[in-house]
Design an enzyme around this catalytic site. Structure first.
Site, short mmCIF file in Angstrom:
data_model
loop_
_atom_site.label_atom_id
_atom_site.label_comp_id
_atom_site.label_asym_id
_atom_site.label_seq_id
_atom_site.Cartn_x
_atom_site.Cartn_y
_atom_site.Cartn_z
N CYS A 129 5.47 0.25 -6.53
CA CYS A 129 5.07 1.57 -7.03
C CYS A 129 4.78 1.42 -8.52
O CYS A 129 4.20 0.42 -8.93
CB CYS A 129 6.17 2.60 -6.75
SG CYS A 129 7.77 2.16 -7.47
N ARG A 138 -3.44 7.64 -8.88
CA ARG A 138 -3.05 6.45 -9.64
C ARG A 138 -3.45 5.18 -8.91
O ARG A 138 -3.86 4.20 -9.53
CB ARG A 138 -1.54 6.46 -9.90
CG ARG A 138 -1.11 7.46 -10.96
CD ARG A 138 0.32 7.25 -11.36
NE ARG A 138 0.49 6.01 -12.11
CZ ARG A 138 1.66 5.41 -12.32
NH1 ARG A 138 2.77 5.94 -11.84
NH2 ARG A 138 1.73 4.29 -13.01
#
Length: 271
Positions: free
Chosen positions: A227, A168
């Site tokens: 995050c 990611r």
């Protein structure tokens, strides 16, 4: 109080703490249903998505911090009070439960993660009935400004750490939950799950400290952690503190906020 405690520590102090099950799943599973299917004996359930977050929005992200009043109310309902020591766990190496512990520690409460999480029970029998504690008095405390970072500070910060997995972070495939792929330009990747052993316990301090230092984190006071939505980023903050690197700051909106803006995005060959 260190951000992590062992099962032996918990056994010794069990009568003096509130044990909290703070599981959360990103695949749509119900954390509460999982709790009722089996949790550590005596643990109360704390819903990360509702008790520890305000409603989602593109301007604030998927899990914005709740107001101090809403957080206090949720803790009171769970039986957590001003003087309560809290030990929390989840079933994913504590990367989700870290949100609860970071929020409590940041507002001046004694709180830690149970190393090993749900697996700390070993072969012990899990409990399937809901634990309900008497409502407690939990005084609202403002979120300390020096514990948080804005989106502008995350863009211009000298040390911005992304806790997501390497795929990611690299951003070379469509993001599974957010509108854009990649990461904040200049950020470094320290995936929080790489701090864990196969048994979901935290790796030795020397190893996690070395991982941070390889990424340029020698003093977490200069670190901004993010995050996907400000949950697992808390794990990196707690691990850095545990490793003796100091306390960093959280960008609460994280990628779920940033990716809804028109700010630059960086990709990399990592992953």
């Amino acid at each position: 109080m260190d951000p992590f405690v062992s099962p032996d520590w918990l056994a010794e102090h069990r009568e003096d703490v509130v044990l909290a099950d703070a599981r959360m799943y990103l695949d749509g599973r119900s954390a509460e249903a999982a709790y009722l299917q089996g949790h550590l004996p005596g643990a109360v359930f704390v819903d990360v998505a509702t008790a520890l977050a305000a409603p989602a929005s593109p301007e604030k992200g998927r899990h914005p911090l709740p107001t101090p009043e809403d957080f206090a109310a949720a803790m009171s309902r769970a039986g957590i009070g001003d003087d309560t020591t809290v030990v929390a766990y989840d079933g994913a190496g504590n990367v989700m439960a870290a949100r609860l512990i970071w929020m409590l520690r940041t507002t001046g409460h004694r709180a830690a993660l149970l190393d090993g999480g749900l697996s700390a029970a070993g072969s012990g029998e899990l409990e399937r009935r809901r634990t309900v504690l008497p409502e407690a008095r939990f005084t609202p405390v403002p979120w300390p400004p020096d514990a948080l970072a804005s989106i502008d500070e995350a863009v211009h910060g000298p040390l911005v750490v992304d806790a997501r997995d390497r795929t990611r972070f690299a951003g070379n495939t469509p993001d599974p939950v957010d509108p854009r792929s990649g990461h904040i330009p200049g950020a470094v990747n320290v995936p929080c799950r790489e701090h864990l052993t196969e048994r979901q316990t935290l790796q030795p301090v020397e190893q996690v400290r070395e991982r941070f230092e390889r990424a340029g984190v020698t003093d977490a006071h200069h670190m901004i952690s993010y995050c996907g939505s400000g949950v697992t980023a808390c794990h990196n903050l707690l691990v850095a503190e545990h490793a003796g690197l100091g306390t960093g700051r959280l960008f609460p909106g994280s990628w779920s906020h940033y990716s809804h803006t028109d700010r630059p995005v960086e990709t990399s060959p990592q992953g």
